[in-house]
Structure formats: C-alpha cells, structure tokens
Design a protein around this motif. Structure first.
Motif, PDB file in Angstrom:
ATOM      1  N   ASP A   8      31.525  31.672  36.030  1.00 25.77           N
ATOM      2  CA  ASP A   8      31.056  32.201  35.139  1.00 25.77           C
ATOM      3  C   ASP A   8      32.244  33.520  34.279  1.00 25.77           C
ATOM      4  O   ASP A   8      33.043  33.501  33.680  1.00 25.77           O
ATOM      5  CB  ASP A   8      29.557  31.864  34.295  1.00 25.77           C
ATOM      6  N   GLY A  18      36.550  26.942  26.814  1.00 29.42           N
ATOM      7  CA  GLY A  18      34.819  26.588  26.299  1.00 29.42           C
ATOM      8  C   GLY A  18      34.689  25.284  25.463  1.00 29.42           C
ATOM      9  O   GLY A  18      35.359  25.337  24.587  1.00 29.42           O
ATOM     10  N   SER A  19      33.690  24.793  25.521  1.00 28.17           N
ATOM     11  CA  SER A  19      33.368  23.415  24.736  1.00 28.17           C
ATOM     12  C   SER A  19      32.233  24.038  24.125  1.00 28.17           C
ATOM     13  O   SER A  19      31.238  24.324  24.129  1.00 28.17           O
ATOM     14  CB  SER A  19      33.095  22.135  24.987  1.00 28.17           C
ATOM     15  N   PHE A  20      32.083  23.557  22.305  1.00 30.57           N
ATOM     16  CA  PHE A  20      31.056  24.131  21.609  1.00 30.57           C
ATOM     17  C   PHE A  20      31.110  22.558  21.024  1.00 30.57           C
ATOM     18  O   PHE A  20      32.238  22.241  20.396  1.00 30.57           O
ATOM     19  CB  PHE A  20      31.508  25.164  20.747  1.00 30.57           C
ATOM     20  N   GLU A  21      29.651  22.367  20.463  1.00 33.74           N
ATOM     21  CA  GLU A  21      28.878  21.348  19.715  1.00 33.74           C
ATOM     22  C   GLU A  21      28.355  21.611  18.709  1.00 33.74           C
ATOM     23  O   GLU A  21      27.430  22.830  18.617  1.00 33.74           O
ATOM     24  CB  GLU A  21      28.929  20.143  20.561  1.00 33.74           C
ATOM     25  N   THR A  26      32.701  18.309  19.177  1.00 32.20           N
ATOM     26  CA  THR A  26      32.905  18.687  19.991  1.00 32.20           C
ATOM     27  C   THR A  26      34.288  19.486  19.837  1.00 32.20           C
ATOM     28  O   THR A  26      35.340  19.369  19.454  1.00 32.20           O
ATOM     29  CB  THR A  26      33.083  19.009  21.506  1.00 32.20           C
ATOM     30  N   GLN A  31      38.292  31.959  24.659  1.00 31.03           N
ATOM     31  CA  GLN A  31      37.500  33.114  25.239  1.00 31.03           C
ATOM     32  C   GLN A  31      37.351  34.801  24.298  1.00 31.03           C
ATOM     33  O   GLN A  31      38.402  34.799  23.426  1.00 31.03           O
ATOM     34  CB  GLN A  31      37.690  33.805  26.330  1.00 31.03           C
ATOM     35  N   GLU A 136      24.979  29.554  20.959  1.00 30.72           N
ATOM     36  CA  GLU A 136      25.034  28.009  22.301  1.00 30.72           C
ATOM     37  C   GLU A 136      27.106  28.483  21.531  1.00 30.72           C
ATOM     38  O   GLU A 136      27.817  28.862  22.708  1.00 30.72           O
ATOM     39  CB  GLU A 136      25.647  26.880  21.104  1.00 30.72           C
ATOM     40  N   LEU A 137      27.375  29.165  20.577  1.00 36.62           N
ATOM     41  CA  LEU A 137      28.716  29.154  20.179  1.00 36.62           C
ATOM     42  C   LEU A 137      29.378  31.310  21.402  1.00 36.62           C
ATOM     43  O   LEU A 137      29.853  31.146  22.461  1.00 36.62           O
ATOM     44  CB  LEU A 137      29.306  29.999  19.172  1.00 36.62           C
ATOM     45  N   LYS A 139      27.811  30.831  24.491  1.00 40.47           N
ATOM     46  CA  LYS A 139      27.848  30.758  25.883  1.00 40.47           C
ATOM     47  C   LYS A 139      29.369  30.600  25.894  1.00 40.47           C
ATOM     48  O   LYS A 139      29.912  30.235  27.159  1.00 40.47           O
ATOM     49  CB  LYS A 139      26.891  29.815  25.953  1.00 40.47           C
ATOM     50  N   ALA A 140      29.713  29.526  24.910  1.00 34.67           N
ATOM     51  CA  ALA A 140      31.278  28.766  24.482  1.00 34.67           C
ATOM     52  C   ALA A 140      32.283  29.791  25.046  1.00 34.67           C
ATOM     53  O   ALA A 140      33.119  29.498  26.044  1.00 34.67           O
ATOM     54  CB  ALA A 140      31.501  28.110  24.164  1.00 34.67           C
ATOM     55  N   CYS A 141      32.580  30.662  24.184  1.00 35.92           N
ATOM     56  CA  CYS A 141      33.113  31.456  24.246  1.00 35.92           C
ATOM     57  C   CYS A 141      33.009  33.078  24.997  1.00 35.92           C
ATOM     58  O   CYS A 141      33.710  33.681  25.066  1.00 35.92           O
ATOM     59  CB  CYS A 141      33.471  32.358  23.000  1.00 35.92           C
TER      60      CYS A 141
END
Length: 150
Positions: A8, A18-21, A26, A31, A136-137, A139-141
């Motif tokens: 990571d 990153g991917s984010f739903e 999606t 970053q 969630e954002l 984690k994705a970024c």
C-alpha cells in the motif's frame, strides 16, 4: 508474500490511482498530495462562516437577553477579524459534506472531466453517511497511509 502495508505504501509513493465507488459509479482518484490538502484548507477557510452568521440559527431558541449577549460577542469577534480555523476545525470541516465533496472533486476531476463540483457535492449529500464516504475516499487516495500509527 509481501507485507500488505508495504505494498500500500509503495503504491501511494508511486502515485497509483485509487478506485472509489459513489452513487453506483466507480471513480478513479489521484493520490492525496500536500497541494491537495492546501487547496482543501483554502476552500474550507473561504467557506467558513463569519462569527455572526454562524450563530444566527441558534439564536432562535434563546431568551432575548442571551441573544443580545451572543450577538454582541459575535460582533466583537467579527470586528477583530473573526477566528482562524485550527486543526480541530479543519478535521471537522473535512468530515462535513462540504469538505468531503470538495476533496472528492479535487481528487477525481482529472480522471473524470465531466464531474463538476456541484455533482460531486450532490453525490456526497445523497450518500447514507458522509463519514463512510470520507473513509472510503481516504483509503482510495492514500490519505489513510498518512495517518497510520498516529
């Protein structure tokens, strides 16, 4: 097998998307960078209410004498230039729909040019929980990598 935390961290350093739903779609997000956080802070300062505007809603239920005291104190504070946000203010604002929506838009707009700030805000506001969206954002970024161990 490689350590997941190391993988990571390496992906974050490499600037991997990153991917984010959100809202059934999606999104690819960049970053987080110092520039992103500085832009977010600038936005939050710009949208910060004046001391007088921030108390207007809560005045309604107060007795008249307390309303006078609250308004007088807010006017003094505003006359002295208001207040500058501190770390707690920025954290709370970042976890608001305004902060989360703006950060989402900042991170996704390059990869989704059709995503407007208004649409990003709308998607965040329609979500069940702004806090869950930010988690969630984050984690994705790669923002969660910045706060691990703190």
């Amino acid at each position: 097998m490689a350590d997941k935390n190391a993988l990571d961290a390496n992906e974050s350093v490499a600037g991997a998307l990153g991917s984010f739903e959100l809202g059934g779609k999606t999104f690819l997000v960049d970053q987080v960078t110092d520039q992103t956080i500085a832009t977010l802070h600038k936005h939050l300062r710009k949208t910060m209410k004046s001391p007088l505007a921030s108390i207007m809603e809560s005045l309604k239920g107060l007795p008249e004498e307390l309303q006078k005291v609250a308004v007088a104190e807010a006017v003094k504070l505003q006359a002295n230039g208001g207040v500058e946000g501190n770390a707690v203010f920025f954290r709370d604002q970042m976890l608001s729909a305004n902060g989360t929506g703006f950060l989402f838009w900042l991170l996704a707009k390059k990869n989704h040019p059709d995503l407007t700030l208004e649409k990003a805000m709308e998607l965040v506001n329609k979500a069940e929980s702004v806090m869950a969206v930010m988690e969630e954002l984050s984690k994705a970024c790669g923002m969660d990598q910045l706060t691990k161990g703190n």
